[in-house]
Design an enzyme around this catalytic site. Structure first.
Site, PDB file in Angstrom:
ATOM      1  N   LYS A 122      19.758 -17.287 -53.031  1.00 25.73           N
ATOM      2  CA  LYS A 122      19.586 -18.638 -52.475  1.00 25.73           C
ATOM      3  C   LYS A 122      20.937 -19.355 -52.380  1.00 25.73           C
ATOM      4  CE  LYS A 122      15.101 -19.170 -51.708  1.00 25.73           C
ATOM      5  NZ  LYS A 122      14.485 -17.991 -52.215  1.00 25.73           N
ATOM      6  N   LYS A 146      12.563  -6.411 -46.679  1.00 22.32           N
ATOM      7  CA  LYS A 146      11.126  -6.652 -46.880  1.00 22.32           C
ATOM      8  C   LYS A 146      10.572  -7.625 -45.848  1.00 22.32           C
ATOM      9  CE  LYS A 146      11.345 -10.620 -49.877  1.00 22.32           C
ATOM     10  NZ  LYS A 146      10.645 -11.470 -50.776  1.00 22.32           N
ATOM     11  N   LYS A 152       8.500 -14.487 -45.316  1.00 23.69           N
ATOM     12  CA  LYS A 152       8.078 -15.645 -44.520  1.00 23.69           C
ATOM     13  C   LYS A 152       9.252 -16.193 -43.720  1.00 23.69           C
ATOM     14  CE  LYS A 152       4.640 -16.964 -47.891  1.00 23.69           C
ATOM     15  NZ  LYS A 152       4.726 -17.366 -49.290  1.00 23.69           N
TER      16      LYS A 152
END
Ligand code: TYM
Length: 329
Positions: A111, A194, A197
């Site tokens: 992040k 992966k 979203k």
């Protein structure tokens, strides 16, 4: 009987990764265990603090949970922010979480790399809030995808540290749960990592048939095997991995044999995959439409779920307060 807890952040619609990582196993085990399923709306504030989309997102995820087969009469399904005891346990656990270990968490580092403009304290302590979610019901099993394994490991570390520090055997070991198989990692359709979203590489439970066909037909492939049994590129392996989750073993074997004999046509492989995904998703999608238009039912589920969750959460927080020496006058 195990106490099982599964959770999903309310940052958007559910995709196949969420379904196979956290939902499908849970749906199967809800009748034989004490199961909690919750929507992590506090967690979504660490990256998506938008008052206009927060509630609609929670509503979507709640509808999708129910449509995927969670039965609110059997499992306890609730929204994280409806259970204030979670916030208290988070605060208490923070006193035993070390800055250094939080800074070293893979998701935090990721992040920081991607959103250097918003490295907030909520992001740093994200694993502590997740531990509070799990330990508030003293859950022994947590169905998660591979990407959440480190967080679960930290939950066990915090629980052990708490037990050792206060000389109690209070919090259990919360283990990942996947029916004895390795953790699931559903890849994206873009040949890279992966399904996620925010990656824009997903197939959603709410996708229409035509959208699913289009997305799958556009999935990244390579120029094809050049000799028998040649190793697979990441993009082709990804397609097979998704297929292993949605298609029958015979179908997977049929295309593997074709691949190994260099006879495979990726167009046929994708067509089959798209149809198998549709077969799985179409009924769920139709239920999502039905459930999401029934506001009275959704509020009833959320209200009753919160009540049940608060009961268990209240017991834990009272016991933790006592262990820590927090005494009311
Ligand atoms: P979230 O919302 O990113 O994902 C929800 C669940 O879906 C799994 N998952 C996947 N599994 C396999 N392949 C994928 N491509 C894939 N993408 C997502 C995740 O592993 C997860 O199980 N921090 C959590 C939410 C959370 C939570 C908890 C989960 C908060 N507290 C307590 C369990 C227990 C998260 O961001 O998941």
């Amino acid at each position: 009987m195990e106490t099982v807890l599964s959770g999903i952040r309310s940052t958007g619609n559910l995709h196949l990764g969420n379904y196979f990582g956290a939902l499908s196993n849970f749906v199967k085990m809800q009748h034989d265990n004490k199961c909690y399923f919750f929507i992590a709306d506090y967690h979504s504030l660490t990256t998506h603090p938008d008052p206009k989309i927060l509630h609609p997102n929670v509503k979507n995820v709640l509808s999708e949970y129910l449509a995927a087969g969670i039965d609110p009469d059997v499992a306890t399904i609730y929204i994280q922010s409806d259970v204030p005891q979670v916030a208290e346990l988070y605060l208490l656990l923070n006193m035993h979480a070390f800055i250094g270990e939080l800074e070293r968490t893979a998701s935090f580092k990721d992040k920081v790399r991607k959103h250097s403009e918003n490295v907030n304290a909520g992001l740093l302590t994200y694993p502590v809030l997740m531990a509070a979610d799990i330990l508030i019901h003293r859950a022994t099993r947590v169905p998660v995808g591979k990407d959440q394994e480190q967080h679960l490991e930290m939950t066990r570390k915090f629980a052990r540290r708490f037990n050792n520090f206060y000389g109690v055997d209070y919090f259990p070991e919360s283990l990942p749960y996947n029916f004895g198989k390795d953790s699931v990692k559903i890849p994206g359709l873009d040949g890279s990592g992966k399904m996620g979203k925010s990656e824009g590489n997903g197939i959603y439970l709410a996708d229409e048939d035509a959208v699913i066909r289009k997305k799958v037909m556009r999935a990244v492939t390579d120029s094809g095997p050049t000799e028998p049994n040649s190793p697979m590129s990441d993009s082709i392996r990804n397609i097979f991995t998704i297929m292993e989750n949605v298609s029958t073993p015979d179908t997977v074997q049929y295309f593997l044999d074709k691949y190994n004999r260099c006879e495979i046509r990726y167009g046929d492989l994708k067509k089959q995959l798209a149809e198998d995904i549709i077969k799985m998703i179409a009924p769920v999608r139709e239920r999502i439409k039905e459930i999401s238009s029934n506001d009275a039912y959704l509020s009833k589920v959320a209200r009753e779920g919160a009540e049940k969750a608060r009961e268990s959460a209240d017991k834990t927080v009272s016991e933790v307060r006592e262990i820590m020496g927090i005494v009311r006058f």
